[in-house]
Design a protein around this motif. Structure first.
Motif, PDB file in Angstrom:
ATOM      1  N   PHE A 619       0.859  -1.199   0.000  1.00  0.00           N
ATOM      2  CA  PHE A 619       0.000   0.000   0.000  1.00  0.00           C
ATOM      3  C   PHE A 619       0.894   1.246   0.000  1.00  0.00           C
ATOM      4  CE2 PHE A 619      -2.372   3.367   2.245  1.00  0.00           C
ATOM      5  CZ  PHE A 619      -3.523   3.418   1.458  1.00  0.00           C
ATOM      6  N   GLY A 620       0.711   2.108  -0.998  1.00  0.00           N
ATOM      7  CA  GLY A 620       1.513   3.335  -1.093  1.00  0.00           C
ATOM      8  C   GLY A 620       2.918   3.122  -1.634  1.00  0.00           C
ATOM      9  N   ALA A 621       3.159   1.957  -2.246  1.00  0.00           N
ATOM     10  CA  ALA A 621       4.519   1.660  -2.743  1.00  0.00           C
ATOM     11  C   ALA A 621       4.979   2.661  -3.801  1.00  0.00           C
ATOM     12  CB  ALA A 621       4.566   0.240  -3.301  1.00  0.00           C
ATOM     13  N   LEU A 622       4.048   3.237  -4.554  1.00  0.00           N
ATOM     14  CA  LEU A 622       4.413   4.171  -5.633  1.00  0.00           C
ATOM     15  C   LEU A 622       3.890   5.579  -5.343  1.00  0.00           C
ATOM     16  CD1 LEU A 622       3.637   1.880  -8.734  1.00  0.00           C
ATOM     17  CD2 LEU A 622       5.772   2.100  -7.434  1.00  0.00           C
ATOM     18  N   GLU A 623       3.821   5.961  -4.063  1.00  0.00           N
ATOM     19  CA  GLU A 623       3.218   7.243  -3.687  1.00  0.00           C
ATOM     20  C   GLU A 623       3.979   8.452  -4.232  1.00  0.00           C
ATOM     21  OE1 GLU A 623       3.140   7.126   0.564  1.00  0.00           O
ATOM     22  OE2 GLU A 623       5.302   7.398   0.779  1.00  0.00           O
ATOM     23  N   ARG A 624       5.260   8.287  -4.552  1.00  0.00           N
ATOM     24  CA  ARG A 624       6.039   9.425  -5.065  1.00  0.00           C
ATOM     25  C   ARG A 624       5.909   9.590  -6.585  1.00  0.00           C
ATOM     26  NH1 ARG A 624       9.437  11.308  -1.020  1.00  0.00           N
ATOM     27  NH2 ARG A 624      10.014   9.813   0.590  1.00  0.00           N
ATOM     28  N   TYR A 625       5.204   8.677  -7.244  1.00  0.00           N
ATOM     29  CA  TYR A 625       5.069   8.740  -8.700  1.00  0.00           C
ATOM     30  C   TYR A 625       3.821   9.526  -9.091  1.00  0.00           C
ATOM     31  CZ  TYR A 625       8.708   5.174  -9.286  1.00  0.00           C
ATOM     32  OH  TYR A 625       9.906   4.499  -9.284  1.00  0.00           O
ATOM     33  N   PRO A 626       3.821  10.162 -10.279  1.00  0.00           N
ATOM     34  CA  PRO A 626       2.629  10.877 -10.743  1.00  0.00           C
ATOM     35  C   PRO A 626       1.436   9.938 -10.892  1.00  0.00           C
ATOM     36  CG  PRO A 626       4.544  11.491 -12.059  1.00  0.00           C
ATOM     37  CD  PRO A 626       4.955  10.327 -11.206  1.00  0.00           C
ATOM     38  N   PHE A 627       0.294  10.383 -10.411  1.00  0.00           N
ATOM     39  CA  PHE A 627      -0.931   9.586 -10.414  1.00  0.00           C
ATOM     40  C   PHE A 627      -1.269   9.092 -11.819  1.00  0.00           C
ATOM     41  CE2 PHE A 627      -5.532   9.028 -10.426  1.00  0.00           C
ATOM     42  CZ  PHE A 627      -5.787   8.420  -9.204  1.00  0.00           C
ATOM     43  N   ALA A 628      -1.202   9.995 -12.794  1.00  0.00           N
ATOM     44  CA  ALA A 628      -1.592   9.635 -14.163  1.00  0.00           C
ATOM     45  C   ALA A 628      -0.708   8.536 -14.731  1.00  0.00           C
ATOM     46  CB  ALA A 628      -1.540  10.875 -15.055  1.00  0.00           C
ATOM     47  N   GLU A 629       0.598   8.584 -14.408  1.00  0.00           N
ATOM     48  CA  GLU A 629       1.516   7.559 -14.921  1.00  0.00           C
ATOM     49  C   GLU A 629       1.254   6.206 -14.271  1.00  0.00           C
ATOM     50  OE1 GLU A 629       5.604   8.824 -14.713  1.00  0.00           O
ATOM     51  OE2 GLU A 629       5.156  10.796 -15.586  1.00  0.00           O
ATOM     52  N   VAL A 630       0.980   6.209 -12.973  1.00  0.00           N
ATOM     53  CA  VAL A 630       0.646   4.948 -12.287  1.00  0.00           C
ATOM     54  C   VAL A 630      -0.657   4.401 -12.841  1.00  0.00           C
ATOM     55  CG1 VAL A 630       0.110   3.868 -10.055  1.00  0.00           C
ATOM     56  CG2 VAL A 630       1.866   5.652 -10.182  1.00  0.00           C
ATOM     57  N   ASN A 631      -1.616   5.289 -13.112  1.00  0.00           N
ATOM     58  CA  ASN A 631      -2.904   4.854 -13.640  1.00  0.00           C
ATOM     59  C   ASN A 631      -2.760   4.218 -15.019  1.00  0.00           C
ATOM     60  OD1 ASN A 631      -5.747   4.656 -13.290  1.00  0.00           O
ATOM     61  ND2 ASN A 631      -6.040   6.383 -14.673  1.00  0.00           N
ATOM     62  N   ALA A 632      -1.855   4.767 -15.838  1.00  0.00           N
ATOM     63  CA  ALA A 632      -1.615   4.200 -17.175  1.00  0.00           C
ATOM     64  C   ALA A 632      -1.066   2.777 -17.061  1.00  0.00           C
ATOM     65  CB  ALA A 632      -0.655   5.090 -17.949  1.00  0.00           C
ATOM     66  N   GLU A 633      -0.146   2.555 -16.118  1.00  0.00           N
ATOM     67  CA  GLU A 633       0.405   1.208 -15.911  1.00  0.00           C
ATOM     68  C   GLU A 633      -0.650   0.265 -15.341  1.00  0.00           C
ATOM     69  OE1 GLU A 633       3.433   0.034 -16.795  1.00  0.00           O
ATOM     70  OE2 GLU A 633       3.724   1.988 -17.744  1.00  0.00           O
ATOM     71  N   ALA A 634      -1.497   0.793 -14.445  1.00  0.00           N
ATOM     72  CA  ALA A 634      -2.555  -0.027 -13.854  1.00  0.00           C
ATOM     73  C   ALA A 634      -3.556  -0.465 -14.923  1.00  0.00           C
ATOM     74  CB  ALA A 634      -3.265   0.744 -12.753  1.00  0.00           C
ATOM     75  N   ALA A 635      -3.831   0.440 -15.885  1.00  0.00           N
ATOM     76  CA  ALA A 635      -4.760   0.104 -16.967  1.00  0.00           C
ATOM     77  C   ALA A 635      -4.225  -1.043 -17.819  1.00  0.00           C
ATOM     78  CB  ALA A 635      -5.017   1.337 -17.825  1.00  0.00           C
ATOM     79  N   LYS A 636      -2.901  -1.043 -18.054  1.00  0.00           N
ATOM     80  CA  LYS A 636      -2.287  -2.146 -18.811  1.00  0.00           C
ATOM     81  C   LYS A 636      -2.426  -3.455 -18.038  1.00  0.00           C
ATOM     82  CE  LYS A 636       1.391   0.827 -20.675  1.00  0.00           C
ATOM     83  NZ  LYS A 636       2.838   1.065 -20.598  1.00  0.00           N
ATOM     84  N   LEU A 637      -2.201  -3.377 -16.724  1.00  0.00           N
ATOM     85  CA  LEU A 637      -2.235  -4.561 -15.870  1.00  0.00           C
ATOM     86  C   LEU A 637      -3.626  -5.171 -15.825  1.00  0.00           C
ATOM     87  CD1 LEU A 637      -0.483  -6.205 -13.752  1.00  0.00           C
ATOM     88  CD2 LEU A 637      -1.558  -4.767 -12.026  1.00  0.00           C
ATOM     89  N   CYS A 638      -4.649  -4.301 -15.735  1.00  0.00           N
ATOM     90  CA  CYS A 638      -6.022  -4.785 -15.571  1.00  0.00           C
ATOM     91  C   CYS A 638      -6.650  -5.204 -16.899  1.00  0.00           C
ATOM     92  CB  CYS A 638      -6.882  -3.708 -14.909  1.00  0.00           C
ATOM     93  SG  CYS A 638      -6.374  -3.363 -13.229  1.00  0.00           S
TER      94      CYS A 638
END
Length: 638
Positions: A619-638
């Motif tokens: 939980f919070g492992a990528l808290e320092r990264y931009p939200f939009a960039e994490v969301n783009a990676e999450a979309a690929k994963l899902c």
């Protein structure tokens, strides 16, 4: 004018700037607004009028710590004042309401949520109120830095309970926010007193600091004067714990303070700090509102503040005695995305807004009863943005709030039912027989089935509540109320769900963009090429005569650059599946790309709370990264 009363009640020989103007207006039975810097004496603007106006002054305050400090001060001066909050015992709560009803109190402090409390409303209708004073009044403006939707109802409550005079108090309001506040309460602009934000005794220091060096830098600063009262502000609760522990390991007396701690622990820390037994508090923004400690020598921002309004408010807690105080920011860009992620976390999903609109559209009746806490979990929208969403629905003319009631009333018998009934005759005795006939006792508590009573006996709900309140006042029962239900009128069902959902979703995104812009404006301020004091005053509409104050880091050392100091690995190299495996397993159908993003960015949601997601290792492992960039990676994963 009024100096004698000032001396008599408070022992002060003269007013501070702006106070007399505001007080005179109130004692001429006009409404007013006071925009004073933190520590400039806003509270006296209602405290003295409270003693001179004929009836009760009701004060709305956002924080328990603020209420406690104010009440302690007033009681020390022999002024009959009290507060209503969740820490009170049942007996104390009842006693305070009775004092207010009998006119024995001059000041009663409450939270804005108290107005929705059915029991409190019953008592308020029997009180005579001269003045409604609203602290942190900027919370009523959607364009303020701390918008609270509940504040939008305050003008309605003032009318509903026939309170003709209002006083708005805040330390941080731009011209836009002042205008918004005044419009909502119909206060003429000429009834607004602004005393300025500039504080000559505050040294504003911006110190570029690598994240790895922050603890060392902080400890060195504190050791320069280890006994000077100091507040260290951080963004996250866990950071408050870690920094306080690191300071203690360096033999510096420090304690954490944040909203996740038990009330009694927070109160103890606050009391130790106020008494001078504890020199340093490491805190989130939960600490400080209403803290009137005059000799705070340092306010150090370990993390960047949330906005210029927050920064101004937080540094304003230092140097209230007029002596030189340090206001330092240990600045880098490493936690900037964490600040932005808090903003993104408050924007509901389009699907959740759409689902709520369908619920309204499909209601069979035009009275809608809602348990907001349950709805928050069902829609996975945090309570604050859910309240904002309801405000937007009200503004669209779809719903209108009516009142809040408690679904469950229960009591402990201190006198037997037969003995209570025998106190009355005639129809009242018959009514009480019906009331106790609709009760069920489970162990020590007796539960009242109000719907059953209303079906069996020709009466109304208000009479039932009044009877239970009266029994408690007489000491015959100990009463409690639970499970708040908010009641709304559905004004229309003739709306296009998709169109309204899109419109409201856009409103949230506009608000989100405004908050992100506020963060960027703050960073630009800290990198300013010109005097910080002058720029800060200008932000709040004050024009300083001097080009350079001489007591800020820009005036003395020049412009600084705020850098990122932690190298982040590219997201493409991350084991996203590994980081999210446990979350996906537990979250199930809730493991949408957006929720995966919130999990990785450390953003809490109602469903995460229910599933105890915060306890998962990543939980919070990528808290320092931009939200939009994490969301783009999450979309690929899902």
């Amino acid at each position: 004018m009024f100096e004698q009363e000032l001396q008599r009640y408070f022992g002060f020989s003269s007013f501070k700037q702006g106070q007399q103007e505001v007080i005179t207006r109130l004692l001429n039975y006009q409404s007013a607004a006071a925009i004073f810097p933190t520590g400039a004496g806003k509270s006296l603007c209602y405290q003295l009028p409270a003693m001179l106006l004929p009836h009760l002054t009701l004060v709305v305050s956002p924080l328990l710590s603020l209420m406690k400090d104010q009440i302690d001060f007033l009681q020390e001066h022999g002024i009959p004042a009290a507060r209503l909050d969740s820490t009170l015992s049942r007996n104390d709560y009842t006693a305070i309401l009775e004092q207010a009803r009998r006119g024995e109190l001059k000041i009663l402090m409450i939270s804005v949520e108290r107005f929705k409390n059915e029991r409190f409303r019953h008592h308020l209708e029997r009180m005579r109120v001269s003045l409604l004073a609203i602290d942190e009044a900027h919370c009523i403006s959607e364009w303020g830095h701390n918008f609270r939707p509940e504040y939008l109802k305050l003008p309605v409550y003032a009318r509903e309970f026939n309170i003709s005079q209002v006083l708005l108090l805040t330390a941080t309001a731009t011209e836009q926010v002042i205008g918004d506040m005044c419009r909502k309460f119909a206060i003429p602009r000429e009834h607004v007193t602004v005393t300025g934000f500039y504080r000559r005794n505050l040294f504003l220091q911006v110190t570029p600091t690598r994240e790895a060096d922050k603890i060392k830098q902080l400890a060195e600063r504190i050791r320069q004067a280890p006994h000077d009262p100091t507040i260290v502000y951080v963004t996250l609760q866990k950071t408050a714990e870690e920094v306080a522990e690191a300071l203690r390991a360096r033999n510096i007396s420090a304690a954490p303070y944040h909203a996740g701690m038990p009330n009694e622990d927070r109160e103890q820390i606050q009391n130790r700090f106020m008494a001078g037994e504890l020199a340093c508090v490491v805190a989130t923004i939960a600490f400080g509102m209403g803290i009137d400690k005059r000799d705070i020598r340092r306010v150090i921002h370990y993390d960047l503040p949330k906005s210029l309004e927050n920064y101004s408010q937080e540094i304003g807690r230092s140097g209230r005695d007029g002596n030189v105080s340090l206001c330092e920011v240990l600045a880098n860009r490493d936690n900037l995305n964490i600040l932005e992620n808090f903003v993104y976390g408050d924007t509901p999903e389009y699907e959740a807004i759409h689902k709520l609109l369908l619920m309204i559209k499909q209601q069979q009746h035009f009275i809608w009863e809602v348990k907001l806490t349950q709805l928050s979990t069902d829609l996975n929208i945090r309570l604050l943005p859910l309240n904002t969403l309801f405000v937007y629905l009200d503004m669209e003319g779809l719903i209108r709030p009516k009142y809040t009631y408690f679904e469950e009333y229960s009591f402990k018998h201190l006198l037997g039912a037969a003995d209570i009934i025998n106190q009355f005759q005639g129809e009242r005795r018959e009514f009480l027989g019906a009331l106790f006939g609709c009760c069920e006792t489970k162990k020590t508590w007796t539960y009242v089935d109000i719907p059953l009573l209303l079906a069996r006996y020709q009466t109304d709900r208000q009479r039932v509540i009044a009877a239970l309140e009266y029994f408690e006042e007489k000491g015959w029962i100990e009463l409690q109320a639970k499970q708040a239900v908010d009641v709304y009128d559905i004004m229309t069902q003739g709306f296009e769900v998709d169109m309204v959902a899109e419109k409201i979703f856009t409103l949230f995104h506009t608000k989100e963009a405004h908050e992100i812009q506020r963060i960027h404006r703050m960073v630009e301020f800290f990198e300013s090429e010109t005097c910080l004091s002058r720029r800060l005053a200008g932000y709040f509409g004050e024009r300083l005569a001097e080009e350079a104050c001489g007591h800020c880091s820009v005036c003395q050392q020049g412009k600084v650059a705020i850098q990122r100091t932690i190298a982040l690995s590219p997201l493409s190299t991350m084991d996203m599946a590994g980081l999210t495996r446990e979350f996906v397993s537990i979250a199930g159908k809730h493991a949408t790309p957006l929720n995966v993003t919130k999990f990785l960015c450390g953003i809490q949601t109602p469903i995460f709370t229910r599933l105890k997601i915060r306890n998962l290792p990543h939980f919070g492992a990528l808290e320092r990264y931009p939200f939009a960039e994490v969301n783009a990676e999450a979309a690929k994963l899902c």
